[in-house]
Write an enzyme that holds these catalytic residues in place. Structure first.
Site, PDB file in Angstrom:
ATOM      1  NE  ARG A 101    -104.469  10.935  -1.332  1.00 43.27           N
ATOM      2  CZ  ARG A 101    -105.626  10.396  -1.671  1.00 43.27           C
ATOM      3  NH1 ARG A 101    -105.646   9.283  -2.329  1.00 43.27           N
ATOM      4  NH2 ARG A 101    -106.752  10.986  -1.327  1.00 43.27           N
ATOM      5  CG  ASP A 133    -102.464   2.813  -2.170  1.00 44.27           C
ATOM      6  OD1 ASP A 133    -102.680   4.027  -2.053  1.00 44.27           O
ATOM      7  OD2 ASP A 133    -103.149   2.064  -2.888  1.00 44.27           O
ATOM      8  N   GLY A 134    -100.654   5.519  -0.499  1.00 44.24           N
ATOM      9  CA  GLY A 134    -100.048   6.751  -0.981  1.00 44.24           C
ATOM     10  C   GLY A 134    -100.340   7.083  -2.428  1.00 44.24           C
ATOM     11  NE  ARG A 191    -101.640  18.968  -2.582  1.00 42.34           N
ATOM     12  CZ  ARG A 191    -102.503  18.568  -1.660  1.00 42.34           C
ATOM     13  NH1 ARG A 191    -103.798  18.755  -1.839  1.00 42.34           N
ATOM     14  NH2 ARG A 191    -102.089  18.001  -0.545  1.00 42.34           N
ATOM     15  NE  ARG A 198    -101.572  19.976   4.951  1.00 44.95           N
ATOM     16  CZ  ARG A 198    -102.487  19.527   4.094  1.00 44.95           C
ATOM     17  NH1 ARG A 198    -103.743  19.433   4.493  1.00 44.95           N
ATOM     18  NH2 ARG A 198    -102.155  19.168   2.884  1.00 44.95           N
ATOM     19  CG  ASP A 268    -106.321  16.888   8.992  1.00 39.67           C
ATOM     20  OD1 ASP A 268    -107.267  16.904   9.792  1.00 39.67           O
ATOM     21  OD2 ASP A 268    -106.288  16.161   7.988  1.00 39.67           O
ATOM     22  CG  ASN A 269    -108.372  18.393   5.238  1.00 38.98           C
ATOM     23  OD1 ASN A 269    -107.256  17.916   5.048  1.00 38.98           O
ATOM     24  ND2 ASN A 269    -109.459  17.646   5.240  1.00 38.98           N
ATOM     25  CG  ASP A 278    -105.832  18.664   1.828  1.00 40.75           C
ATOM     26  OD1 ASP A 278    -104.921  18.678   0.979  1.00 40.75           O
ATOM     27  OD2 ASP A 278    -105.626  18.464   3.019  1.00 40.75           O
TER      28      ASP A 278
END
Length: 513
Positions: A101, A133-134, A191, A198, A268-269, A278
């Site tokens: 998202r 749903d993003g 942001r 990453r 991935d964070n 994140d």
């Protein structure tokens, strides 16, 4: 805002999928997919960070800029896209992931030549949304907007927040995954970061055996974000990995310094630039507890607990080492570098604790001192931030019981009080070994220990107010977080009220957002 200056250097350098198709799917052999934001008919601005906007080169906000802040009616120069990456989630390989998202607008360069990436979060589905749903809800968007700025002003490397806006939509979410979904107000946050690259971007290329793309991505990252690396051939990638390890260790030490718990340290964070990214089920530390995790999804294993963050960072770096091995091809170097991570981290960690206590330099006996302090903090359930504030105020006339009663989440019985008194005596004896003055020691503590932290219960109250159309607390928190080493609002520098102990969103949270 001068959005005409935004450009897309990333998509100019790498293969991508230009179908503009939001269908959730795998996109093998590409690093990004172009995608348009969903668009929202009734957006409403909640907050705009004008200081940051000027710093990055966008300038002053005008009413016409609201469309851009939610991804509406974009100019032709803005070609929006989402990136693909992979990752290990809670220790397990998750395969291809991506910006589910998050949609990138591109990059802008300010007058000083500093480049900043701009990204919407919550502006709609992408090919990497999987079955989501993003969108994003108000509560998670407020938390990211405020906390990323709070971390910046605390001096912790982080992404930052430019704006926060209602989308005018309601979004269905099950906040505690209890089978009771409810409609919540939707929101979009913009942001910014020097880069959102990453660990997972490199993991994806390596897992797909796209080694040419892996090398191109590493070269692109080094050339744009690691100017200190001037070596060539495989040494270039050794230096790259070493630098990431150092930045990651330094970041973990900063998290420990201010009492930040990320809550979901999947690979991935993890930023290759050593940034905090994140902001999901995070928390600032209230009562000190090495085993505290703010993420209900992390129970009962507590993989991402406060005290394990350095260890998990090292584990994540092992996964990055595996991904970069095709470029480095030196197992001994990778093993030695990773084995040395712990030594570097703990040395930096203990040096940090020295500053928090006002010690001018680390001594051999300090390891036992710190261990005893940690045990005391946990047994007495002392508030991490407020403990150091009170420690700075001790005088020979201080009544220790009354002085620390206001920062304990436990009732101090006689046995506990005796332990606290003994610790304070040992602390004073340790201070006597300093080679700096008492004034210099106090100054060291004051610039290391924040007086204000953005606690979850404060965020909870702020979100409730915004939901009801009020912004007074948002404005007060925005001001307070800009001066965390001062006490702008004394009412914020207190321990969490007991009424919030078991309130969802005040002590623990889910990943729902």
């Amino acid at each position: 805002m001068n959005i005409e200056r935004i450009r897309q250097p990333f998509i100019e350098n790498f293969p991508g999928d230009f179908s503009n198709n939001p269908m959730q799917r795998n996109t093998p052999k590409v690093l990004f997919a172009t995608i348009k934001p969903a668009g929202f008919n009734q957006p409403e601005l909640i907050a705009f960070n004008e200081i940051l906007s000027k710093e990055i080169g966008l300038g002053k906000f005008e009413d016409k800029d609201l469309d851009f802040l939610v991804g509406n009616n974009l100019p032709e120069n803005v070609k929006t896209y989402a990136t693909a990456y992979a990752g290990h989630q809670f220790g397990n390989w998750a395969g291809q992931l991506g910006d589910g998202r998050a949609i990138l607008a591109g990059e802008i360069t300010n007058e000083a030549g500093k480049k900043t990436e701009i990204q919407w979060k919550g502006a709609g589905a992408t090919p990497y949304s999987r079955h989501a749903d993003g969108r994003a809800v108000l509560r998670s968007s407020v938390r990211e907007y405020l906390m990323s700025e709070a971390m910046h002003h605390l001096g912790v490397p982080t992404t930052r927040a430019l704006s926060l806006a209602f989308t005018g939509e309601d979004v269905m979410r099950d906040i505690m995954y209890s089978g009771n979904p409810q409609l919540e107000k939707g929101a979009v946050v913009i942001r910014t970061a020097e880069s959102f690259l990453r660990f997972g971007h490199f993991e994806l290329m390596s897992a797909q055996r796209e080694y040419n793309s892996l090398q191109e991505l590493a070269d692109f990252t080094i050339e744009n974000y690691f100017p200190e690396i001037t070596s060539s051939d495989s040494q270039r990638y050794r230096d790259f990995f070493q630098n990431i390890c150092t930045r990651t260790a330094d970041l973990m030490v900063e998290w420990f310094r201010v009492g930040f718990v990320h809550g979901v340290m999947n690979t991935d964070n993890m930023s290759v630039l050593g940034l905090t990214i994140d902001y999901g089920p995070y928390s600032m530390m209230d009562e000190y507890d090495l085993n505290f995790t703010p993420n209900t999804t992390d129970l009962p294993g507590r993989r991402y607990a406060f005290g394990k963050q350095g260890q998990i960072a090292q584990w994540n770096l092992w996964q990055l080492a595996n991904a970069l091995h095709p470029l480095i091809k030196d197992e001994k170097f990778l093993e030695d570098t990773l084995n040395n991570f712990g030594t570097y981290f703990w040395e930096a960690h203990d040096q940090m604790l020295c500053k928090k206590f006002g010690f001018d330099q680390l001594q051999k006996e300090d390891e036992d001192f710190f261990t005893n302090w940690q045990g005391l903090m946990q047994e007495l359930q002392l508030d991490y931030t407020l403990f150091f504030s009170q420690l700075q105020k001790i005088t020979p006339e201080t009544d220790i019981k009354e002085h620390f009663k206001k920062v304990s989440y436990n009732l101090l019985n006689d046995q506990m009080l005796e332990k606290l008194n003994n610790f304070i005596k040992s602390y004073k004896a340790r201070l006597d070994l300093n080679s700096i003055s008492k004034e210099a020691s106090l100054a060291l503590m004051e610039k290391t220990n924040p007086k204000f932290i953005l606690r979850n219960y404060l965020l909870y109250e702020c979100i409730e107010e915004i939901s009801n159309g009020k912004k007074e607390m948002l404005e007060k928190l925005t001001k307070a977080l800009q001066f965390p080493y001062q006490e702008i609002y004394p009412e914020f520098s207190v321990k969490r009220p007991s009424g919030y102990d078991d309130t969802a969103g005040c002590s623990t949270l889910s990943c729902s957002s």
